[in-house]
Motif scaffolding. Structure first.
Motif, PDB file in Angstrom:
ATOM      1  N   THR A   8       1.014  -1.095  -0.009  1.00 52.95           N
ATOM      2  CA  THR A   8      -0.012   0.223   0.042  1.00 52.95           C
ATOM      3  C   THR A   8       0.803   1.169   0.106  1.00 52.95           C
ATOM      4  O   THR A   8       1.910   1.234   0.238  1.00 52.95           O
ATOM      5  N   LEU A   9       0.227   2.390  -0.383  1.00 54.30           N
ATOM      6  CA  LEU A   9       1.119   3.571  -0.346  1.00 54.30           C
ATOM      7  C   LEU A   9       1.794   3.789   0.902  1.00 54.30           C
ATOM      8  O   LEU A   9       2.663   4.457   1.286  1.00 54.30           O
ATOM      9  N   ARG A  10       0.896   3.759   2.058  1.00 56.52           N
ATOM     10  CA  ARG A  10       1.454   3.940   3.382  1.00 56.52           C
ATOM     11  C   ARG A  10       2.764   3.255   3.480  1.00 56.52           C
ATOM     12  O   ARG A  10       3.764   3.820   4.148  1.00 56.52           O
ATOM     13  N   TRP A  66      10.225   7.241   1.296  1.00 57.48           N
ATOM     14  CA  TRP A  66      10.276   8.364   0.583  1.00 57.48           C
ATOM     15  C   TRP A  66       9.739   9.663   1.606  1.00 57.48           C
ATOM     16  O   TRP A  66      10.353  10.757   1.437  1.00 57.48           O
ATOM     17  N   ALA A  67       8.745   9.358   2.306  1.00 59.15           N
ATOM     18  CA  ALA A  67       8.153  10.119   3.305  1.00 59.15           C
ATOM     19  C   ALA A  67       8.922  10.536   4.613  1.00 59.15           C
ATOM     20  O   ALA A  67       8.821  11.671   5.260  1.00 59.15           O
ATOM     21  N   GLY A  68       9.703   9.470   5.030  1.00 55.77           N
ATOM     22  CA  GLY A  68      10.304   9.629   6.219  1.00 55.77           C
ATOM     23  C   GLY A  68       9.752   8.607   7.168  1.00 55.77           C
ATOM     24  O   GLY A  68      10.687   8.100   8.112  1.00 55.77           O
ATOM     25  N   ALA A  95       4.401   9.499   8.200  1.00 51.59           N
ATOM     26  CA  ALA A  95       4.335  10.700   7.462  1.00 51.59           C
ATOM     27  C   ALA A  95       3.806  10.394   5.911  1.00 51.59           C
ATOM     28  O   ALA A  95       3.166  11.333   5.177  1.00 51.59           O
ATOM     29  N   ALA A  96       3.740   9.221   5.472  1.00 50.05           N
ATOM     30  CA  ALA A  96       3.501   8.909   4.180  1.00 50.05           C
ATOM     31  C   ALA A  96       1.883   8.900   4.131  1.00 50.05           C
ATOM     32  O   ALA A  96       1.439   9.357   3.350  1.00 50.05           O
ATOM     33  N   GLU A  97       1.392   8.426   5.209  1.00 51.46           N
ATOM     34  CA  GLU A  97       0.058   8.578   5.551  1.00 51.46           C
ATOM     35  C   GLU A  97      -0.490  10.099   5.612  1.00 51.46           C
ATOM     36  O   GLU A  97      -1.470  10.285   4.706  1.00 51.46           O
ATOM     37  N   ALA A  98       0.088  10.667   6.202  1.00 49.47           N
ATOM     38  CA  ALA A  98      -0.391  12.174   6.157  1.00 49.47           C
ATOM     39  C   ALA A  98      -0.275  12.796   4.714  1.00 49.47           C
ATOM     40  O   ALA A  98      -1.027  13.598   4.358  1.00 49.47           O
ATOM     41  N   ALA A  99       1.053  12.453   4.200  1.00 50.82           N
ATOM     42  CA  ALA A  99       1.132  13.028   2.702  1.00 50.82           C
ATOM     43  C   ALA A  99      -0.126  12.476   1.874  1.00 50.82           C
ATOM     44  O   ALA A  99      -0.727  13.152   1.062  1.00 50.82           O
ATOM     45  N   CYS A 100      -0.548  11.356   2.117  1.00 53.82           N
ATOM     46  CA  CYS A 100      -1.735  10.869   1.238  1.00 53.82           C
ATOM     47  C   CYS A 100      -2.860  11.526   1.631  1.00 53.82           C
ATOM     48  O   CYS A 100      -3.858  11.866   0.922  1.00 53.82           O
ATOM     49  N   ALA A 101      -3.219  11.687   2.862  1.00 53.47           N
ATOM     50  CA  ALA A 101      -4.325  12.517   3.295  1.00 53.47           C
ATOM     51  C   ALA A 101      -4.306  14.017   2.746  1.00 53.47           C
ATOM     52  O   ALA A 101      -5.426  14.496   2.362  1.00 53.47           O
ATOM     53  N   ARG A 118       4.710  16.113   0.258  1.00 54.82           N
ATOM     54  CA  ARG A 118       5.869  15.634   0.771  1.00 54.82           C
ATOM     55  C   ARG A 118       6.211  16.372   1.898  1.00 54.82           C
ATOM     56  O   ARG A 118       6.323  17.527   1.946  1.00 54.82           O
ATOM     57  N   PRO A 119       6.505  15.666   3.277  1.00 60.21           N
ATOM     58  CA  PRO A 119       6.996  16.360   4.281  1.00 60.21           C
ATOM     59  C   PRO A 119       8.427  16.857   4.072  1.00 60.21           C
ATOM     60  O   PRO A 119       9.179  16.252   3.413  1.00 60.21           O
ATOM     61  N   ARG A 120       8.426  18.308   4.599  1.00 63.18           N
ATOM     62  CA  ARG A 120       9.854  18.995   4.306  1.00 63.18           C
ATOM     63  C   ARG A 120      10.517  18.848   5.527  1.00 63.18           C
ATOM     64  O   ARG A 120      10.203  18.792   6.700  1.00 63.18           O
TER      65      ARG A 120
END
Length: 288
Positions: free
Chosen positions: A241-243, A249-251, A255-261, A286-288
């Motif tokens: 899954t993307l998560r 990639w997101a960290g 963080a990946a779930e937050a980017a998806c949201a 994407r989280p910075r």
């Protein structure tokens, strides 16, 4: 294309005679499989939909089988060939078989993966036609679409499996990185199949034609490189899954779930269901 032009196309004996005269042995390293069937050449030339005002860029002209058919239709044709022997011989073939159009032909001896607009003389090309080696087909196509914004249409002949991938829509089994990245630049569709028996030497797989029409990239504040980075991450572990797939990639998975949201994409979805627009929104989030 007139009957006279048809008569000047290369047939099986012509291709073999040219190769013998050049002492040429086709190499797998350069993906050298030459089309020897004139009917197939005519079909590809028709599928390219070249108008009399079009400037055409041909990649991988080889001995000139397709070159002659394209030159009969185009306002100008620039052919890019990496092989030393083929690059040296092709202008003479054009001059001998189509002398009245030789002034509309230019040969550039170069690697298409390193080709830049300033390497091409004359007006910028509007149409790309290419018989691409199987091992570098996608990188060459993406490089040319990125580096030559003047290209409005393309017709490429690639391995059948690659053709399926380039033209695949989201949610299908063959949809993947080539599909998504090509969609950044263009709408792609299958434009036909080409059997292995029309080549010399015959490859071990069939080929497919893909027609591409330039489109505007998604409206996004993210750079193309950042969008492609999330595409690569999503398909690096295709079954996840993307998560999970986007965690590196997101960290982190969170963080990946937050980017998806933030992008309006389900973290339980997989990359194969996302459009290029979805990936662009993920890149922005994407989280910075």
């Amino acid at each position: 294309m007139t009957d006279t032009d048809n008569e000047r196309l290369l047939g099986p004996s012509d291709v073999r005679e040219l190769a013998a005269a050049l002492r040429l042995t086709p190499t797998k390293q350069l993906g050298q499989n030459f089309v020897i069937d004139a009917n197939t050449i005519r079909r590809i030339a028709r599928a390219a939909e070249i108008g009399e005002d079009d400037t055409v860029l041909e990649v991988g002209p080889g001995l000139g089988s397709l070159t002659l058919a394209l030159l009969a239709r185009a306002a100008h044709l620039t052919a890019v060939e990496i092989d030393d022997t083929l690059a040296a011989a092709l202008p003479a073939t054009v001059a001998a078989r189509m002398p009245e159009r030789a002034d509309r032909f230019t040969l550039v001896h170069a690697d298409a993966l390193r080709l830049t607009p300033d390497a091409l003389p004359g007006p910028p090309p509007r149409v790309l036609v290419a018989n691409l080696p199987y091992n570098v087909a996608v990188p060459v196509l993406l490089h040319l679409l990125a580096g030559f914004p003047s290209l409005q249409r393309a017709l490429v002949m690639v391995q059948s499996e690659v053709a399926d991938r380039l033209a695949a829509p989201p949610g299908t089994r063959t949809y993947g990185v080539p599909s998504v990245k090509a969609a950044w630049y263009a709408h792609a569709r299958r434009a036909g199949s080409v059997g292995r028996t029309v080549f010399w030497p015959a490859p071990n797989v069939d080929s497919g034609l893909v027609a591409l029409t330039r489109r505007e990239p998604p409206r996004t504040t993210a750079a193309r490189e950042d969008v492609f980075a999330v595409v690569d991450a999503a398909f690096a572990q295709r079954r996840k899954t993307l998560r999970a797939a986007l965690a590196p990639w997101a960290g982190s998975p969170a963080a990946a779930e937050a980017a998806c949201a933030a992008a309006g994409v389900s973290p339980q979805a997989r990359g194969e269901t996302l459009t290029i627009e979805d990936f662009a929104r993920l890149a922005e989030a994407r989280p910075r």
